[in-house]
Design a protein around this motif. Structure first.
Motif, PDB file in Angstrom:
ATOM      1  N   GLY A  64     -25.609  28.433 -36.909  1.00 45.61           N
ATOM      2  CA  GLY A  64     -24.177  28.961 -37.042  1.00 45.61           C
ATOM      3  C   GLY A  64     -23.466  28.815 -38.143  1.00 45.61           C
ATOM      4  O   GLY A  64     -24.271  28.365 -39.194  1.00 45.61           O
ATOM      5  N   ILE A  65     -22.257  28.973 -38.011  1.00 47.37           N
ATOM      6  CA  ILE A  65     -21.383  28.751 -39.112  1.00 47.37           C
ATOM      7  C   ILE A  65     -21.509  27.308 -39.833  1.00 47.37           C
ATOM      8  O   ILE A  65     -21.311  27.108 -41.147  1.00 47.37           O
ATOM      9  N   ILE A  66     -21.655  26.438 -39.123  1.00 43.22           N
ATOM     10  CA  ILE A  66     -21.581  25.035 -39.479  1.00 43.22           C
ATOM     11  C   ILE A  66     -22.799  24.688 -39.972  1.00 43.22           C
ATOM     12  O   ILE A  66     -22.995  24.104 -40.940  1.00 43.22           O
ATOM     13  N   GLY A  67     -23.925  25.280 -39.152  1.00 46.17           N
ATOM     14  CA  GLY A  67     -25.453  24.950 -39.803  1.00 46.17           C
ATOM     15  C   GLY A  67     -25.510  25.552 -41.097  1.00 46.17           C
ATOM     16  O   GLY A  67     -26.298  25.057 -41.932  1.00 46.17           O
ATOM     17  N   ILE A 102     -33.164  25.292 -37.797  1.00 51.68           N
ATOM     18  CA  ILE A 102     -33.690  25.887 -36.716  1.00 51.68           C
ATOM     19  C   ILE A 102     -32.749  26.487 -36.014  1.00 51.68           C
ATOM     20  O   ILE A 102     -31.836  25.875 -35.642  1.00 51.68           O
ATOM     21  N   GLU A 103     -32.836  27.882 -35.690  1.00 48.40           N
ATOM     22  CA  GLU A 103     -31.759  28.646 -34.897  1.00 48.40           C
ATOM     23  C   GLU A 103     -32.466  29.264 -33.761  1.00 48.40           C
ATOM     24  O   GLU A 103     -33.407  30.228 -34.045  1.00 48.40           O
ATOM     25  N   ARG A 104     -32.303  29.338 -32.495  1.00 48.32           N
ATOM     26  CA  ARG A 104     -32.708  29.866 -31.303  1.00 48.32           C
ATOM     27  C   ARG A 104     -32.456  31.204 -31.382  1.00 48.32           C
ATOM     28  O   ARG A 104     -33.507  31.979 -30.584  1.00 48.32           O
ATOM     29  N   ALA A 138     -23.475  32.930 -29.932  1.00 45.50           N
ATOM     30  CA  ALA A 138     -22.691  31.798 -30.769  1.00 45.50           C
ATOM     31  C   ALA A 138     -21.360  32.205 -30.954  1.00 45.50           C
ATOM     32  O   ALA A 138     -20.770  33.092 -30.827  1.00 45.50           O
ATOM     33  N   SER A 139     -20.578  31.117 -31.088  1.00 47.59           N
ATOM     34  CA  SER A 139     -19.319  31.263 -31.180  1.00 47.59           C
ATOM     35  C   SER A 139     -18.737  31.912 -32.458  1.00 47.59           C
ATOM     36  O   SER A 139     -17.722  32.613 -32.503  1.00 47.59           O
ATOM     37  N   PHE A 140     -19.147  31.658 -33.754  1.00 51.86           N
ATOM     38  CA  PHE A 140     -18.814  32.100 -34.785  1.00 51.86           C
ATOM     39  C   PHE A 140     -18.286  33.570 -34.959  1.00 51.86           C
ATOM     40  O   PHE A 140     -17.429  34.146 -35.272  1.00 51.86           O
ATOM     41  N   PRO A 141     -19.598  34.432 -34.514  1.00 50.20           N
ATOM     42  CA  PRO A 141     -19.305  35.845 -34.614  1.00 50.20           C
ATOM     43  C   PRO A 141     -18.196  36.474 -33.496  1.00 50.20           C
ATOM     44  O   PRO A 141     -17.706  37.358 -33.699  1.00 50.20           O
ATOM     45  N   SER A 157     -15.321  34.887 -33.002  1.00 45.22           N
ATOM     46  CA  SER A 157     -13.997  34.384 -33.417  1.00 45.22           C
ATOM     47  C   SER A 157     -13.124  35.223 -33.823  1.00 45.22           C
ATOM     48  O   SER A 157     -13.683  36.227 -34.206  1.00 45.22           O
ATOM     49  N   LEU A 158     -11.881  34.873 -33.793  1.00 45.33           N
ATOM     50  CA  LEU A 158     -10.939  35.643 -34.588  1.00 45.33           C
ATOM     51  C   LEU A 158     -10.895  35.763 -35.975  1.00 45.33           C
ATOM     52  O   LEU A 158      -9.894  36.396 -36.861  1.00 45.33           O
ATOM     53  N   GLY A 159     -11.675  34.684 -36.658  1.00 43.76           N
ATOM     54  CA  GLY A 159     -11.773  34.820 -38.132  1.00 43.76           C
ATOM     55  C   GLY A 159     -10.550  34.042 -38.878  1.00 43.76           C
ATOM     56  O   GLY A 159     -10.489  33.935 -39.996  1.00 43.76           O
ATOM     57  N   GLY A 160      -9.554  33.470 -38.085  1.00 45.94           N
ATOM     58  CA  GLY A 160      -8.387  32.988 -38.854  1.00 45.94           C
ATOM     59  C   GLY A 160      -8.671  31.889 -39.518  1.00 45.94           C
ATOM     60  O   GLY A 160      -9.518  30.764 -39.220  1.00 45.94           O
ATOM     61  N   PHE A 161      -7.736  31.491 -40.525  1.00 40.52           N
ATOM     62  CA  PHE A 161      -7.982  30.198 -41.429  1.00 40.52           C
ATOM     63  C   PHE A 161      -6.459  29.740 -41.665  1.00 40.52           C
ATOM     64  O   PHE A 161      -5.680  30.629 -42.092  1.00 40.52           O
ATOM     65  N   GLU A 172     -36.284  26.823 -30.840  1.00 43.01           N
ATOM     66  CA  GLU A 172     -35.356  26.116 -30.015  1.00 43.01           C
ATOM     67  C   GLU A 172     -35.901  24.768 -30.051  1.00 43.01           C
ATOM     68  O   GLU A 172     -36.901  24.116 -29.798  1.00 43.01           O
ATOM     69  N   VAL A 173     -34.869  23.752 -30.174  1.00 42.30           N
ATOM     70  CA  VAL A 173     -35.119  22.359 -30.243  1.00 42.30           C
ATOM     71  C   VAL A 173     -34.685  21.887 -29.078  1.00 42.30           C
ATOM     72  O   VAL A 173     -33.575  22.219 -28.544  1.00 42.30           O
ATOM     73  N   LYS A 174     -35.683  21.336 -28.040  1.00 42.39           N
ATOM     74  CA  LYS A 174     -35.388  20.989 -26.654  1.00 42.39           C
ATOM     75  C   LYS A 174     -34.831  19.364 -26.640  1.00 42.39           C
ATOM     76  O   LYS A 174     -34.085  19.084 -25.655  1.00 42.39           O
ATOM     77  N   TYR A 216     -15.471  28.386 -26.899  1.00 40.70           N
ATOM     78  CA  TYR A 216     -15.142  27.394 -28.102  1.00 40.70           C
ATOM     79  C   TYR A 216     -15.809  25.996 -27.725  1.00 40.70           C
ATOM     80  O   TYR A 216     -16.358  26.052 -26.633  1.00 40.70           O
ATOM     81  N   ASP A 217     -16.108  25.341 -28.933  1.00 41.03           N
ATOM     82  CA  ASP A 217     -16.946  24.166 -28.621  1.00 41.03           C
ATOM     83  C   ASP A 217     -15.704  23.043 -28.342  1.00 41.03           C
ATOM     84  O   ASP A 217     -15.156  22.499 -29.540  1.00 41.03           O
ATOM     85  N   CYS A 218     -15.391  23.065 -27.284  1.00 41.20           N
ATOM     86  CA  CYS A 218     -14.127  22.096 -26.906  1.00 41.20           C
ATOM     87  C   CYS A 218     -14.623  20.661 -26.795  1.00 41.20           C
ATOM     88  O   CYS A 218     -15.198  20.268 -26.003  1.00 41.20           O
ATOM     89  N   THR A 234     -13.044  23.329 -31.376  1.00 37.30           N
ATOM     90  CA  THR A 234     -11.892  23.640 -30.323  1.00 37.30           C
ATOM     91  C   THR A 234     -10.952  24.721 -31.112  1.00 37.30           C
ATOM     92  O   THR A 234      -9.950  24.533 -31.053  1.00 37.30           O
ATOM     93  N   GLY A 235     -11.843  25.795 -31.602  1.00 39.46           N
ATOM     94  CA  GLY A 235     -11.108  26.911 -31.956  1.00 39.46           C
ATOM     95  C   GLY A 235     -10.668  26.974 -33.664  1.00 39.46           C
ATOM     96  O   GLY A 235     -10.022  27.733 -34.194  1.00 39.46           O
ATOM     97  N   ARG A 236     -11.565  25.771 -34.325  1.00 40.25           N
ATOM     98  CA  ARG A 236     -11.229  26.026 -35.779  1.00 40.25           C
ATOM     99  C   ARG A 236     -12.344  25.666 -36.771  1.00 40.25           C
ATOM    100  O   ARG A 236     -12.319  25.191 -37.734  1.00 40.25           O
ATOM    101  N   GLY A 237     -13.545  25.779 -35.891  1.00 41.30           N
ATOM    102  CA  GLY A 237     -14.909  25.485 -36.777  1.00 41.30           C
ATOM    103  C   GLY A 237     -15.157  26.619 -37.721  1.00 41.30           C
ATOM    104  O   GLY A 237     -15.970  26.315 -38.646  1.00 41.30           O
ATOM    105  N   LEU A 238     -14.582  27.706 -37.635  1.00 41.79           N
ATOM    106  CA  LEU A 238     -15.006  28.660 -38.663  1.00 41.79           C
ATOM    107  C   LEU A 238     -14.202  28.371 -40.010  1.00 41.79           C
ATOM    108  O   LEU A 238     -14.845  28.254 -40.997  1.00 41.79           O
ATOM    109  N   MET A 239     -12.973  28.071 -39.847  1.00 45.20           N
ATOM    110  CA  MET A 239     -12.176  27.761 -41.055  1.00 45.20           C
ATOM    111  C   MET A 239     -12.627  26.341 -41.539  1.00 45.20           C
ATOM    112  O   MET A 239     -12.488  25.894 -42.887  1.00 45.20           O
ATOM    113  N   GLN A 240     -13.024  25.402 -40.589  1.00 44.96           N
ATOM    114  CA  GLN A 240     -13.347  23.913 -41.087  1.00 44.96           C
ATOM    115  C   GLN A 240     -14.884  23.885 -41.624  1.00 44.96           C
ATOM    116  O   GLN A 240     -15.383  23.053 -42.207  1.00 44.96           O
TER     117      GLN A 240
END
Ligand SMILES: Cc1cc2nc3c(=O)[nH]c(=O)nc-3n(C[C@H](O)[C@H](O)[C@H](O)COP(=O)(O)OP(=O)(O)OC[C@H]3O[C@@H](n4cnc5c(N)ncnc54)[C@H](O)[C@@H]3O)c2cc1C
Length: 367
Positions: A10-13, A30-32, A39-42, A44-48, A176-178, A292-294, A319-325
């Protein structure tokens, strides 16, 4: 043995893969699900933004702006010579009722210490700056008007990071990593988003479903910032000629990603119409829900080396800010892995130990 394996593309990876590859590390991601459907990132609202309470979040928001403004240069590749994230730098406007005012005044001290460049006004002054806002019940409001906050297209941003990482030597593979035991690598990074618990069950990060609505309004206000009304928890922003608006209700343990359609008439539309009278005339044109990854402990990221392993690092709980972070976290993980400590923004406060010890450091400004 692999050099670095990142679990989750995802965006962090993708950001971790970019920054580590830039430092000459050989990264395998590795992405399943390479379609990234859930996934969360697409979703999201894209805010920074830089308007947070905790200093680390403010500083990561400042770096997001710096990074995003430079991607046409830094993420340029042979295949993608003109990378863009379709940025709209309209700023953010956050409005607070009397119940949140004191906390916001404390947050402003942190904004100042971090040179965030935010402006604060009384609720009664709102119409001077934002004539389309009804200020009833707003005690204080904070905003930026210098193109330091806004939103981007998350998918384009991810594509640009990923293609640069690949040009620098990273490999993205489907799988997929189990269990972490399957991986034989010098360094493992878990970037599994809201699914982190499947690999690291002691981390209190869980999927939290949020619904976003798309609406049409006869009145188009293209200069409108990403606006959050903390008296209702509803937030919105222009999207082309339409608007996106987020429901204040979130759900843990949701079985699916069907949007909570009832929230629109019951909560979101009344809140929008009260705050922006032009929104009395609205037509719902669509919507979606995402996770969200809360971080249930305190809404803050969990980043760093996992103390129970010699070679496992992780980043989640945004928790709602992974894209910008993502840019700041990719860089921070790279610093930690390659030098043993943070070199730019010190995010030791987000350490895995703190979370495992349940030391709470609450971030209140979750939208
Ligand atoms: C409605 C909504 C609005 C949002 N708005 C914003 C916003 O305005 N600004 C902002 O900054 N953030 C926003 N966010 C939050 C942001 O999207 C997330 O914090 C961010 O995407 C987290 O990134 P990630 O890479 O950790 O997780 P993801 O984007 O979910 O990526 C994790 C990836 O890991 C993969 N994976 C998981 N487990 C495994 C495994 N075992 N093996 C292989 N692959 C695995 C998944 O398939 C997934 O692709 C929003 C989120 C939602 C849902």
């Amino acid at each position: 043995m692999d050099d670095v394996v990142v679990i989750g593309g995802g965006i962090i990876g993708a950001s971790a893969a970019y920054f580590l590859s830039k430092e000459g590390r050989k990264v395998k991601v590795i992405e399943r699900d390479p379609t990234y459907k859930n996934a969360s990132f697409p979703l999201s609202l894209g805010g920074f933004r830089r308007q947070f309470f905790q200093k680390e979040n403010i500083l990561l928001g400042k770096f997001a702006k710096e990074f995003i403004f430079n991607i046409s240069e830094t993420l340029k590749t042979e295949k993608n010579p003109n990378p863009t994230a379709s940025m709209v730098a309209n700023g953010y406007l956050l409005m607070f009722g009397p119940e949140h005012a004191d906390e916001q005044y404390k947050a402003l001290e942190n904004h100042k210490a971090c040179d965030a460049g935010t402006k604060n006004i009384k609720g009664t002054e709102l119409s001077k700056y934002f004539p389309y806002v009804n200020s009833d019940g707003i005690e204080t409001a904070t905003f930026t008007d210098n193109k330091t906050e806004g939103w981007i297209d998350p998918f384009m941003f991810h594509a640009a990071l990923k293609s640069k990482a690949i040009e620098l030597g990273a490999e993205f593979i489907k799988g997929e990593v189990k269990s972490l035991n399957e991986i034989n690598a010098k360094t493992i990074i878990s970037a599994a988003g809201c699914w982190t618990k499947e690999l690291l069950e002691d981390i209190p990060v869980v999927p939290q479903k949020h619904t976003v609505f798309r609406v049409k309004c006869p009145k188009h206000i293209p200069e409108m910032p990403l606006t959050g009304d903390l008296t209702t928890g509803v937030y919105w922003r222009p999207e082309g000629k339409e608007y996106l608006a987020g429901s204040p209700i979130s759900v843990f343990d949701a079985n699916d990603l069907e949007p909570a359609w009832n929230d629109f008439e019951e909560l979101v539309w009344p809140a929008l119409a009260k705050r922006i009278p032009a929104f009395e005339e609205l037509k719902l044109t669509g919507g979606w829900a995402g996770y969200y990854d809360c971080n249930k402990l305190d809404n803050n990221a969990v980043v760093g080396k996992h103390p129970k392993y010699d070679n496992v690092y992780m980043a989640t709980g945004f928790t709602g800010r992974g894209l910008m972070q993502a840019p700041g976290i990719g860089r921070a993980l790279t610093e930690l892995i390659t030098t043993g400590s943070y070199q730019t923004i010190d995010i030791s406060a987000f350490s895995v130990e703190r979370v495992l010890n349940s030391e709470i450091r609450h971030e209140p400004y979750v939208l």
